[in-house]
Scaffold this motif. Sequence first.
Motif, PDB file in Angstrom:
ATOM      1  N   ALA A 159      28.001  23.141  45.267  1.00 50.74           N
ATOM      2  CA  ALA A 159      29.194  22.655  44.555  1.00 50.74           C
ATOM      3  C   ALA A 159      29.362  23.371  43.220  1.00 50.74           C
ATOM      4  O   ALA A 159      30.481  23.587  42.748  1.00 50.74           O
ATOM      5  N   LEU A 160      28.246  23.750  42.600  1.00 50.56           N
ATOM      6  CA  LEU A 160      28.306  24.464  41.326  1.00 50.56           C
ATOM      7  C   LEU A 160      28.742  25.915  41.533  1.00 50.56           C
ATOM      8  O   LEU A 160      29.526  26.471  40.758  1.00 50.56           O
ATOM      9  N   LYS A 161      28.248  26.544  42.609  1.00 47.69           N
ATOM     10  CA  LYS A 161      28.576  27.944  42.878  1.00 47.69           C
ATOM     11  C   LYS A 161      30.042  28.138  43.244  1.00 47.69           C
ATOM     12  O   LYS A 161      30.644  29.155  42.883  1.00 47.69           O
ATOM     13  N   ALA A 162      30.604  27.177  43.956  1.00 44.25           N
ATOM     14  CA  ALA A 162      31.945  27.354  44.508  1.00 44.25           C
ATOM     15  C   ALA A 162      33.003  27.687  43.461  1.00 44.25           C
ATOM     16  O   ALA A 162      33.742  28.672  43.616  1.00 44.25           O
ATOM     17  N   PRO A 163      33.138  26.918  42.373  1.00 43.30           N
ATOM     18  CA  PRO A 163      34.181  27.257  41.391  1.00 43.30           C
ATOM     19  C   PRO A 163      33.914  28.575  40.672  1.00 43.30           C
ATOM     20  O   PRO A 163      34.850  29.287  40.317  1.00 43.30           O
ATOM     21  N   VAL A 164      32.624  28.907  40.453  1.00 41.83           N
ATOM     22  CA  VAL A 164      32.310  30.166  39.779  1.00 41.83           C
ATOM     23  C   VAL A 164      32.722  31.345  40.660  1.00 41.83           C
ATOM     24  O   VAL A 164      33.345  32.303  40.199  1.00 41.83           O
ATOM     25  N   GLU A 165      32.367  31.281  41.934  1.00 40.50           N
ATOM     26  CA  GLU A 165      32.720  32.365  42.850  1.00 40.50           C
ATOM     27  C   GLU A 165      34.222  32.444  43.088  1.00 40.50           C
ATOM     28  O   GLU A 165      34.745  33.487  43.496  1.00 40.50           O
ATOM     29  N   GLY A 166      34.912  31.347  42.828  1.00 36.17           N
ATOM     30  CA  GLY A 166      36.355  31.317  43.058  1.00 36.17           C
ATOM     31  C   GLY A 166      37.182  31.880  41.920  1.00 36.17           C
ATOM     32  O   GLY A 166      38.402  32.023  42.039  1.00 36.17           O
ATOM     33  N   VAL A 167      36.538  32.211  40.799  1.00 37.08           N
ATOM     34  CA  VAL A 167      37.267  32.775  39.662  1.00 37.08           C
ATOM     35  C   VAL A 167      37.430  34.280  39.869  1.00 37.08           C
ATOM     36  O   VAL A 167      36.443  35.000  39.991  1.00 37.08           O
ATOM     37  N   PRO A 168      38.662  34.785  39.917  1.00 36.60           N
ATOM     38  CA  PRO A 168      38.862  36.226  40.158  1.00 36.60           C
ATOM     39  C   PRO A 168      38.337  37.079  39.004  1.00 36.60           C
ATOM     40  O   PRO A 168      38.570  36.767  37.850  1.00 36.60           O
ATOM     41  N   HIS A 169      37.642  38.142  39.326  1.00 35.01           N
ATOM     42  CA  HIS A 169      37.143  39.082  38.317  1.00 35.01           C
ATOM     43  C   HIS A 169      38.178  40.193  38.152  1.00 35.01           C
ATOM     44  O   HIS A 169      37.980  41.319  38.613  1.00 35.01           O
ATOM     45  N   VAL A 170      39.288  39.879  37.505  1.00 29.72           N
ATOM     46  CA  VAL A 170      40.354  40.870  37.356  1.00 29.72           C
ATOM     47  C   VAL A 170      40.731  40.996  35.883  1.00 29.72           C
ATOM     48  O   VAL A 170      40.780  40.019  35.146  1.00 29.72           O
ATOM     49  N   THR A 171      41.015  42.217  35.465  1.00 25.98           N
ATOM     50  CA  THR A 171      41.320  42.499  34.069  1.00 25.98           C
ATOM     51  C   THR A 171      42.593  41.803  33.609  1.00 25.98           C
ATOM     52  O   THR A 171      42.725  41.431  32.438  1.00 25.98           O
ATOM     53  N   ALA A 172      43.546  41.593  34.526  1.00 23.75           N
ATOM     54  CA  ALA A 172      44.803  40.945  34.153  1.00 23.75           C
ATOM     55  C   ALA A 172      44.561  39.536  33.616  1.00 23.75           C
ATOM     56  O   ALA A 172      45.249  39.077  32.701  1.00 23.75           O
ATOM     57  N   LEU A 173      43.557  38.853  34.164  1.00 22.48           N
ATOM     58  CA  LEU A 173      43.238  37.493  33.700  1.00 22.48           C
ATOM     59  C   LEU A 173      42.226  37.498  32.571  1.00 22.48           C
ATOM     60  O   LEU A 173      42.246  36.622  31.704  1.00 22.48           O
ATOM     61  N   PHE A 174      41.332  38.496  32.571  1.00 20.13           N
ATOM     62  CA  PHE A 174      40.257  38.552  31.587  1.00 20.13           C
ATOM     63  C   PHE A 174      40.198  39.950  30.968  1.00 20.13           C
ATOM     64  O   PHE A 174      39.415  40.796  31.402  1.00 20.13           O
ATOM     65  N   PRO A 175      41.041  40.221  29.973  1.00 24.87           N
ATOM     66  CA  PRO A 175      41.062  41.558  29.353  1.00 24.87           C
ATOM     67  C   PRO A 175      39.732  41.953  28.720  1.00 24.87           C
ATOM     68  O   PRO A 175      39.413  43.127  28.623  1.00 24.87           O
ATOM     69  N   SER A 176      38.953  40.969  28.274  1.00 17.47           N
ATOM     70  CA  SER A 176      37.670  41.280  27.645  1.00 17.47           C
ATOM     71  C   SER A 176      36.597  40.337  28.170  1.00 17.47           C
ATOM     72  O   SER A 176      36.884  39.315  28.792  1.00 17.47           O
ATOM     73  N   ARG A 177      35.352  40.701  27.904  1.00 19.83           N
ATOM     74  CA  ARG A 177      34.231  39.864  28.305  1.00 19.83           C
ATOM     75  C   ARG A 177      34.330  38.477  27.665  1.00 19.83           C
ATOM     76  O   ARG A 177      34.016  37.464  28.305  1.00 19.83           O
ATOM     77  N   ASP A 178      34.770  38.441  26.417  1.00 15.75           N
ATOM     78  CA  ASP A 178      34.869  37.157  25.719  1.00 15.75           C
ATOM     79  C   ASP A 178      35.830  36.208  26.420  1.00 15.75           C
ATOM     80  O   ASP A 178      35.627  34.991  26.422  1.00 15.75           O
ATOM     81  N   ASP A 179      36.907  36.755  27.011  1.00 14.99           N
ATOM     82  CA  ASP A 179      37.855  35.905  27.733  1.00 14.99           C
ATOM     83  C   ASP A 179      37.173  35.224  28.912  1.00 14.99           C
ATOM     84  O   ASP A 179      37.423  34.060  29.205  1.00 14.99           O
ATOM     85  N   TYR A 180      36.302  35.963  29.584  1.00 11.76           N
ATOM     86  CA  TYR A 180      35.599  35.395  30.743  1.00 11.76           C
ATOM     87  C   TYR A 180      34.575  34.372  30.285  1.00 11.76           C
ATOM     88  O   TYR A 180      34.390  33.332  30.915  1.00 11.76           O
ATOM     89  N   VAL A 181      33.909  34.670  29.184  1.00 10.75           N
ATOM     90  CA  VAL A 181      32.890  33.743  28.662  1.00 10.75           C
ATOM     91  C   VAL A 181      33.513  32.401  28.302  1.00 10.75           C
ATOM     92  O   VAL A 181      32.931  31.334  28.515  1.00 10.75           O
ATOM     93  N   LYS A 182      34.731  32.430  27.752  1.00  7.47           N
ATOM     94  CA  LYS A 182      35.407  31.180  27.392  1.00  7.47           C
ATOM     95  C   LYS A 182      35.624  30.301  28.612  1.00  7.47           C
ATOM     96  O   LYS A 182      35.495  29.079  28.551  1.00  7.47           O
ATOM     97  N   VAL A 183      35.977  30.924  29.729  1.00  4.54           N
ATOM     98  CA  VAL A 183      36.153  30.160  30.967  1.00  4.54           C
ATOM     99  C   VAL A 183      34.810  29.578  31.434  1.00  4.54           C
ATOM    100  O   VAL A 183      34.738  28.439  31.881  1.00  4.54           O
ATOM    101  N   ALA A 184      33.751  30.376  31.302  1.00  2.93           N
ATOM    102  CA  ALA A 184      32.421  29.896  31.698  1.00  2.93           C
ATOM    103  C   ALA A 184      32.019  28.672  30.866  1.00  2.93           C
ATOM    104  O   ALA A 184      31.506  27.692  31.387  1.00  2.93           O
ATOM    105  N   TYR A 185      32.280  28.728  29.565  1.00  3.99           N
ATOM    106  CA  TYR A 185      31.983  27.573  28.716  1.00  3.99           C
ATOM    107  C   TYR A 185      32.782  26.353  29.143  1.00  3.99           C
ATOM    108  O   TYR A 185      32.283  25.235  29.197  1.00  3.99           O
ATOM    109  N   ALA A 186      34.080  26.583  29.414  1.00  2.00           N
ATOM    110  CA  ALA A 186      34.935  25.465  29.817  1.00  2.00           C
ATOM    111  C   ALA A 186      34.440  24.823  31.110  1.00  2.00           C
ATOM    112  O   ALA A 186      34.462  23.603  31.251  1.00  2.00           O
TER     113      ALA A 186
END
Length: 215
Positions: free
Chosen positions: A188-215
């Motif tokens: 159940a924990l893996k599912a939402p993480v794997e479901g987040v697209p790794h695309v630059t359009a949504l996450f221009p920088s690493r920090d943008d992705y980290v913010k989602v991980a924190y959330a």
Amino acid sequence: APGGKRADGLWSGLQFTGMESQEQDLDVWNGWGASVGIKTGDGLIALDIDTTNKDAARNLFQLAAQILGPASVRFGRHPKCLMLYEAPKDTGYKQLRFSTETEDEARLEILSEGRQFGARGIHPKTGKPYTWPQGGPRREGLTRVSSEQIEQFLTEAAKALPNSRIHNAADDRQPVAQEALSAPSWEALKAPVEGVPHVTALFPSRDDYVKVAYA
């Protein structure tokens, strides 16, 4: 923001609160082309007047000078400014939020333990250097203020500013039942993480992705 330059030439965040800089660090940081930041805390506080409204900024500056006394002053994006003082070591972070004719939300912050400010370098908005009209600050020359003076200043500032409210860092800290944060299973924990697209359009920088991980 505090950061370090990686081998690929990009910057990443730096956990500065537990760091104590050494003289040999200066050559490394200078080689990066980094600006200079100063940690607050241990009695060093910075009054950060974070408003672009000239009248509000001037009134807060004058009120601080009247109640707290003279300060070393730094300008970045005028009329915003920062004022340095020496205070009791247990002084905590405080924030006064208010509105002006030109801003829905402006802020006045007392930066203390766990905070920092840019002291030397290029301001990211103006593209011009930070300035200290009275020269660089010296710790031993700072005006010493009491907890009572700080509270008086915040109280008087709140009275003078429209729709103002004092906010403490502790106000956001509500008890959380830790067991309620546990996922029902590893899958159940893996599912939402794997479901987040790794695309630059949504996450221009690493920090943008980290913010989602924190959330």
